[in-house]
Design a protein around this motif. Structure first.
Motif, PDB file in Angstrom:
ATOM      1  N   ALA A 141       1.500 -14.442  -4.746  1.00 52.89           N
ATOM      2  CA  ALA A 141       1.978 -13.354  -5.619  1.00 52.89           C
ATOM      3  C   ALA A 141       3.379 -13.639  -6.153  1.00 52.89           C
ATOM      4  CB  ALA A 141       1.953 -12.035  -4.862  1.00 52.89           C
ATOM      5  N   ASP A 142       3.577 -13.336  -7.431  1.00 50.61           N
ATOM      6  CA  ASP A 142       4.894 -13.517  -8.057  1.00 50.61           C
ATOM      7  C   ASP A 142       5.702 -12.230  -8.067  1.00 50.61           C
ATOM      8  OD1 ASP A 142       4.376 -16.214  -8.752  1.00 50.61           O
ATOM      9  OD2 ASP A 142       3.197 -15.547 -10.478  1.00 50.61           O
ATOM     10  N   ASP A 143       5.014 -11.097  -8.064  1.00 47.39           N
ATOM     11  CA  ASP A 143       5.708  -9.823  -8.116  1.00 47.39           C
ATOM     12  C   ASP A 143       4.807  -8.738  -7.521  1.00 47.39           C
ATOM     13  OD1 ASP A 143       3.771  -9.338 -10.064  1.00 47.39           O
ATOM     14  OD2 ASP A 143       5.137  -9.775 -11.720  1.00 47.39           O
ATOM     15  N   LEU A 144       5.302  -7.504  -7.517  1.00 52.43           N
ATOM     16  CA  LEU A 144       4.557  -6.395  -6.936  1.00 52.43           C
ATOM     17  C   LEU A 144       3.205  -6.195  -7.604  1.00 52.43           C
ATOM     18  CD1 LEU A 144       7.389  -3.738  -6.458  1.00 52.43           C
ATOM     19  CD2 LEU A 144       6.086  -4.859  -4.639  1.00 52.43           C
ATOM     20  N   LYS A 145       3.171  -6.301  -8.923  1.00 49.45           N
ATOM     21  CA  LYS A 145       1.920  -6.054  -9.655  1.00 49.45           C
ATOM     22  C   LYS A 145       0.868  -7.087  -9.302  1.00 49.45           C
ATOM     23  CE  LYS A 145       0.027  -3.061 -12.287  1.00 49.45           C
ATOM     24  NZ  LYS A 145      -0.017  -1.652 -11.841  1.00 49.45           N
ATOM     25  N   SER A 146       1.272  -8.354  -9.234  1.00 52.50           N
ATOM     26  CA  SER A 146       0.284  -9.381  -8.917  1.00 52.50           C
ATOM     27  C   SER A 146      -0.197  -9.245  -7.477  1.00 52.50           C
ATOM     28  CB  SER A 146       0.860 -10.778  -9.161  1.00 52.50           C
ATOM     29  OG  SER A 146       1.945 -11.051  -8.304  1.00 52.50           O
ATOM     30  N   ALA A 147       0.703  -8.839  -6.571  1.00 56.52           N
ATOM     31  CA  ALA A 147       0.304  -8.628  -5.174  1.00 56.52           C
ATOM     32  C   ALA A 147      -0.690  -7.471  -5.082  1.00 56.52           C
ATOM     33  CB  ALA A 147       1.522  -8.349  -4.309  1.00 56.52           C
ATOM     34  N   SER A 148      -0.404  -6.379  -5.784  1.00 65.04           N
ATOM     35  CA  SER A 148      -1.296  -5.216  -5.732  1.00 65.04           C
ATOM     36  C   SER A 148      -2.640  -5.526  -6.385  1.00 65.04           C
ATOM     37  CB  SER A 148      -0.643  -4.008  -6.409  1.00 65.04           C
ATOM     38  OG  SER A 148      -0.503  -4.206  -7.804  1.00 65.04           O
ATOM     39  N   THR A 149      -2.636  -6.352  -7.420  1.00 62.53           N
ATOM     40  CA  THR A 149      -3.887  -6.738  -8.079  1.00 62.53           C
ATOM     41  C   THR A 149      -4.794  -7.493  -7.116  1.00 62.53           C
ATOM     42  OG1 THR A 149      -2.818  -6.860 -10.248  1.00 62.53           O
ATOM     43  CG2 THR A 149      -4.899  -8.050  -9.986  1.00 62.53           C
ATOM     44  N   GLN A 150      -4.202  -8.306  -6.263  1.00 64.21           N
ATOM     45  CA  GLN A 150      -4.987  -9.066  -5.287  1.00 64.21           C
ATOM     46  C   GLN A 150      -5.557  -8.165  -4.178  1.00 64.21           C
ATOM     47  OE1 GLN A 150      -3.464 -13.077  -4.135  1.00 64.21           O
ATOM     48  NE2 GLN A 150      -1.757 -12.605  -5.500  1.00 64.21           N
ATOM     49  N   MET A 151      -5.075  -6.928  -4.104  1.00 59.43           N
ATOM     50  CA  MET A 151      -5.615  -5.971  -3.131  1.00 59.43           C
ATOM     51  C   MET A 151      -6.595  -4.998  -3.782  1.00 59.43           C
ATOM     52  SD  MET A 151      -2.193  -4.897  -0.968  1.00 59.43           S
ATOM     53  CE  MET A 151      -0.754  -5.988  -0.955  1.00 59.43           C
ATOM     54  N   ARG A 152      -7.042  -5.316  -4.980  1.00 58.64           N
ATOM     55  CA  ARG A 152      -7.861  -4.364  -5.748  1.00 58.64           C
ATOM     56  C   ARG A 152      -9.174  -4.015  -5.056  1.00 58.64           C
ATOM     57  NH1 ARG A 152      -7.866  -9.253  -8.040  1.00 58.64           N
ATOM     58  NH2 ARG A 152      -9.843 -10.306  -8.497  1.00 58.64           N
ATOM     59  N   ARG A 153      -9.683  -4.897  -4.199  1.00 59.27           N
ATOM     60  CA  ARG A 153     -10.951  -4.612  -3.520  1.00 59.27           C
ATOM     61  C   ARG A 153     -10.761  -3.842  -2.215  1.00 59.27           C
ATOM     62  NH1 ARG A 153     -11.879  -9.733  -5.769  1.00 59.27           N
ATOM     63  NH2 ARG A 153     -13.591  -9.746  -7.285  1.00 59.27           N
ATOM     64  N   LYS A 154      -9.525  -3.598  -1.832  1.00 57.36           N
ATOM     65  CA  LYS A 154      -9.257  -2.789  -0.649  1.00 57.36           C
ATOM     66  C   LYS A 154      -9.598  -1.326  -0.950  1.00 57.36           C
ATOM     67  CE  LYS A 154      -7.290  -6.019   1.963  1.00 57.36           C
ATOM     68  NZ  LYS A 154      -7.903  -6.455   3.241  1.00 57.36           N
ATOM     69  N   SER A 155      -9.732  -0.538   0.100  1.00 55.60           N
ATOM     70  CA  SER A 155     -10.063   0.877  -0.098  1.00 55.60           C
ATOM     71  C   SER A 155      -9.002   1.597  -0.926  1.00 55.60           C
ATOM     72  CB  SER A 155     -10.201   1.568   1.267  1.00 55.60           C
ATOM     73  OG  SER A 155      -8.970   1.522   1.977  1.00 55.60           O
ATOM     74  N   PHE A 156      -7.768   1.092  -0.842  1.00 51.03           N
ATOM     75  CA  PHE A 156      -6.663   1.728  -1.569  1.00 51.03           C
ATOM     76  C   PHE A 156      -6.331   1.004  -2.874  1.00 51.03           C
ATOM     77  CE2 PHE A 156      -5.186  -0.801   2.096  1.00 51.03           C
ATOM     78  CZ  PHE A 156      -4.649  -1.905   1.422  1.00 51.03           C
ATOM     79  N   GLY A 157      -7.202   0.082  -3.314  1.00 50.24           N
ATOM     80  CA  GLY A 157      -6.929  -0.689  -4.521  1.00 50.24           C
ATOM     81  C   GLY A 157      -6.685   0.169  -5.743  1.00 50.24           C
ATOM     82  N   SER A 158      -7.460   1.245  -5.891  1.00 51.55           N
ATOM     83  CA  SER A 158      -7.309   2.115  -7.064  1.00 51.55           C
ATOM     84  C   SER A 158      -5.959   2.830  -7.063  1.00 51.55           C
ATOM     85  CB  SER A 158      -8.438   3.137  -7.111  1.00 51.55           C
ATOM     86  OG  SER A 158      -8.441   3.938  -5.934  1.00 51.55           O
ATOM     87  N   ALA A 159      -5.472   3.179  -5.868  1.00 49.85           N
ATOM     88  CA  ALA A 159      -4.170   3.857  -5.770  1.00 49.85           C
ATOM     89  C   ALA A 159      -3.049   2.924  -6.208  1.00 49.85           C
ATOM     90  CB  ALA A 159      -3.932   4.331  -4.337  1.00 49.85           C
ATOM     91  N   LEU A 160      -3.120   1.662  -5.818  1.00 44.93           N
ATOM     92  CA  LEU A 160      -2.102   0.692  -6.219  1.00 44.93           C
ATOM     93  C   LEU A 160      -2.193   0.398  -7.711  1.00 44.93           C
ATOM     94  CD1 LEU A 160      -2.248  -1.878  -3.258  1.00 44.93           C
ATOM     95  CD2 LEU A 160      -0.569  -0.077  -3.649  1.00 44.93           C
ATOM     96  N   ALA A 161      -3.423   0.352  -8.230  1.00 44.36           N
ATOM     97  CA  ALA A 161      -3.606   0.078  -9.656  1.00 44.36           C
ATOM     98  C   ALA A 161      -3.023   1.186 -10.517  1.00 44.36           C
ATOM     99  CB  ALA A 161      -5.093  -0.097  -9.964  1.00 44.36           C
ATOM    100  N   GLY A 162      -2.927   2.383  -9.955  1.00 46.61           N
ATOM    101  CA  GLY A 162      -2.394   3.514 -10.710  1.00 46.61           C
ATOM    102  C   GLY A 162      -0.885   3.562 -10.811  1.00 46.61           C
ATOM    103  N   VAL A 163      -0.187   2.673 -10.084  1.00 44.67           N
ATOM    104  CA  VAL A 163       1.275   2.635 -10.157  1.00 44.67           C
ATOM    105  C   VAL A 163       1.684   2.009 -11.494  1.00 44.67           C
ATOM    106  CG1 VAL A 163       3.379   1.698  -9.114  1.00 44.67           C
ATOM    107  CG2 VAL A 163       1.478   2.453  -7.658  1.00 44.67           C
TER     108      VAL A 163
END
Length: 347
Positions: A141-163
């Motif tokens: 990951a290069d930044d917060l957005k790329s790190a959160s994108t890699q967690m998109r399949r987690k149960s909380f992926g949608s919550a991170l995508a909404g930031v």
């Protein structure tokens, strides 16, 4: 309560494990030992296998940190694996919080550009296969957005995508907290006393988080709107309908509400708050709230000994033991006096 799965067996195993955890007297002994003695002593109370596992590559505080974390992660995994049926779903509602915790660790490591070696030596030990996916995210990951994108399949992926694209670390952490507590309350369905007690516990944890947020917000001068955005719905002592009034009235409004709240020892809380004010630290309040949670767990475990509740109680106490041991080791290595460590641990 209708029992399904293997509830009696797992509840008995959890109670037996809980009795083997380090008590206050044992922790007091550890606090008085030197860092070298601590390494041996912590191995002797149940962490020897993990200490030996990491001894070839780590030493001192890093060795103890990695051993503690590795042991805890596998113990949580093992306890969930023991459960079947209804008890498993309830235990998973509680233990899923630790996946959210790991997500926060990853995001903090990325935004603060923490060296991978530091992460693999303590927070997410690399010899534990459970941590491999998390470490890969940090590495790529290069930044917060790329790190959160890699967690998109987690149960909380949608919550991170909404930031928002320009979201800060605190925005991501708030999104994780809101998602966990909202999902936990929604998942706790049914009319059994075990469900009711666990719902009460989760609601209290939300209240405690909100109390700390209100106190911290007052200290840094956040606006009323910012305070309301910080607060998490679902609590009972500080209900959502009171958010605006609390944000406007600040600490005084909060204290008025706590004094009138049922099953909340407002006088004792105010003593802890006074201590925190005098020490310019919220440590005393944090400790008081944590002790309140532990007392609730002990009560619910005692009242419903053949349910998911003793398992959850054990898991919480196991996490607390690891946190206490980690604090003792860090404190001794930093040269903190024993009375300071006792104030944080022995309550």
């Amino acid at each position: 309560m209708v029992m399904t799965g293997n509830t009696p067996y797992v509840a008995a195993r959890a109670k037996s494990r809980r009795q083997k955890l380090a008590d206050r007297a044992r922790l007091r002994q550890l606090i008085s030992q030197s860092p070298d003695q601590l390494t041996v002593a912590i191995g002797d109370i149940g962490y020897r296998t993990e200490m030996d596992m990491y001894a070839g590559r780590l030493s001192g505080g890093d060795l103890v940190e990695a051993a503690l974390t590795h042991n805890l992660e596998h113990e949580l995994d093992k306890m969930v694996g023991l459960c079947n049926g209804k008890i498993r779903s309830m235990v998973e509602i509680y233990t899923s919080r630790y996946e959210y915790h790991n997500a926060k660790v990853v995001l903090r490591a990325v935004v603060n550009d923490v060296e991978m070696e530091k992460i693999t030596h303590s927070i997410l030990p690399e010899l534990n296969d459970i941590n491999t996916p998390w470490l890969k995210i940090i590495e790529s990951a290069d930044d917060l957005k790329s790190a959160s994108t890699q967690m998109r399949r987690k149960s909380f992926g949608s919550a991170l995508a909404g930031v928002p694209e320009d979201g800060r670390l605190s925005d991501y952490e708030d999104a994780l907290d809101r998602h966990y507590f909202s999902n936990a309350l929604k998942a706790l369905t049914g009319k059994g006393p075990d469900v009711r007690f666990l719902k009460d516990l989760v609601a209290s944890e939300i209240d405690h988080r909100n109390i700390l947020n209100i106190l911290e917000a007052g200290a840094v001068g956040l606006s009323n709107e910012q305070i309301v955005e910080l607060l998490i719905p679902g609590g009972r002592v500080v209900p959502k309908r009171a958010f605006s009034a609390i944000a406007t009235g600040g600490k005084d409004a909060l204290l008025d509400m706590l004094r009138n709240a049922p099953r909340f020892d407002g006088a004792s809380f105010e003593e802890a708050l006074t201590t925190s004010t005098e020490s310019h630290s919220l440590d005393a309040v944090v400790t008081w709230l944590k002790e309140r949670e532990h007392k609730m767990m002990a009560r619910m475990s005692f009242l419903h000994p053949v349910s998911a509740l003793p398992v959850i109680h054990y898991i919480a106490m196991k996490v607390q033991e690891v946190d206490d041991l980690r604090l003792i080791v860090r404190g001794r290595l930093a040269g903190l006096p024993t009375d300071v460590l006792e104030a944080h641990i022995l309550n």
